[in-house]
Design a protein around this motif. Structure first.
Motif, short mmCIF file in Angstrom:
data_model
loop_
_atom_site.label_atom_id
_atom_site.label_comp_id
_atom_site.label_asym_id
_atom_site.label_seq_id
_atom_site.Cartn_x
_atom_site.Cartn_y
_atom_site.Cartn_z
N PHE A 3 0.85 -1.18 0.00
CA PHE A 3 0.00 0.00 0.00
C PHE A 3 0.89 1.24 0.00
N PRO A 4 0.45 2.33 -0.63
CA PRO A 4 1.24 3.56 -0.58
C PRO A 4 1.35 4.07 0.85
N ALA A 5 2.49 4.64 1.17
CA ALA A 5 2.71 5.15 2.52
C ALA A 5 1.82 6.37 2.79
N LYS A 6 1.39 6.50 4.03
CA LYS A 6 0.53 7.61 4.44
C LYS A 6 1.33 8.92 4.35
N VAL A 7 0.74 9.94 3.73
CA VAL A 7 1.37 11.25 3.61
C VAL A 7 1.15 12.02 4.90
N ILE A 8 2.23 12.51 5.49
CA ILE A 8 2.18 13.27 6.72
C ILE A 8 2.16 14.77 6.42
N ARG A 9 2.94 15.16 5.41
CA ARG A 9 3.00 16.58 5.03
C ARG A 9 3.44 16.68 3.58
N ASP A 10 2.92 17.69 2.90
CA ASP A 10 3.23 17.93 1.49
C ASP A 10 3.39 19.43 1.32
N GLY A 11 4.49 19.86 0.72
CA GLY A 11 4.69 21.29 0.53
C GLY A 11 6.05 21.60 -0.05
N LEU A 12 6.44 22.88 0.04
CA LEU A 12 7.70 23.32 -0.54
C LEU A 12 8.80 23.46 0.51
N LEU A 13 9.98 23.03 0.12
CA LEU A 13 11.21 23.21 0.90
C LEU A 13 12.27 23.68 -0.07
N GLU A 14 13.30 24.32 0.45
CA GLU A 14 14.45 24.64 -0.39
C GLU A 14 15.61 23.76 0.05
N LYS A 15 16.27 23.17 -0.95
CA LYS A 15 17.41 22.28 -0.70
C LYS A 15 18.65 22.92 -1.29
N ARG A 16 19.74 22.90 -0.52
CA ARG A 16 20.98 23.46 -1.04
C ARG A 16 21.63 22.45 -1.97
N SER A 17 21.99 22.90 -3.16
CA SER A 17 22.61 22.00 -4.13
C SER A 17 24.02 21.63 -3.66
N SER A 18 24.51 20.50 -4.13
CA SER A 18 25.83 20.03 -3.72
C SER A 18 26.92 20.51 -4.67
N GLY A 19 26.54 21.29 -5.67
CA GLY A 19 27.52 21.81 -6.64
C GLY A 19 28.42 22.87 -6.04
N LEU A 20 29.28 23.41 -6.87
CA LEU A 20 30.27 24.39 -6.44
C LEU A 20 29.61 25.66 -5.87
#
Length: 131
Positions: A3-20
């Protein structure tokens, strides 16, 4: 059947890229009982990156600056993934940390049950028997 996992939260986050340049990139994030799924906001058909709880060690480095919460998800391998979000409502870092603790507690309970069941099936060890 899975079964698909229960969604706890859905929304926007910002992730820092691992590039230079280490730029902040917006991600649509879905927190489930199994982990955190990161989707590109630009829509491209690429598959979502999944950070599963069994591979996470902790949620760390919480800093509050200019209305934003900065935090780090530390993986079991030692890799650190930086995120930031607004301070509105319940912060993502708290939701992720609580879900990670819940997952690890369930794992510990299951491991204890399995250990108990395996020793029960083996029968007596002879330690408590009279001579």
């Amino acid at each position: 059947m899975s079964f698909p996992a229960k969604v706890i939260r859905d929304g926007l986050l910002e992730k820092r890229s691992s590039g230079l340049l280490q730029l902040w990139k917006k991600k649509r994030c879905v927190l489930t009982e199994e982990g955190l799924r990161l989707h590109n906001c630009r829509g491209g058909g690429s598959k979502a990156k999944e950070l599963r709880f069994e591979r996470m060690a902790t949620v760390d480095c919480v800093e509050y600056k200019r209305g934003l919460v900065y935090f780090t998800v530390v993986m079991a391998t030692g890799k650190e993934i930086d995120f930031r979000c607004t301070q509105d409502g319940t912060a993502w870092n708290a939701e992720i940390a609580l879900s990670l603790v819940r997952h690890k507690n369930l794992q510990a309970v299951q491991t204890g049950r399995n250990r108990h069941l395996s020793t029960a099936h083996l029968g007596s060890t002879g330690e408590d028997e009279e001579l």
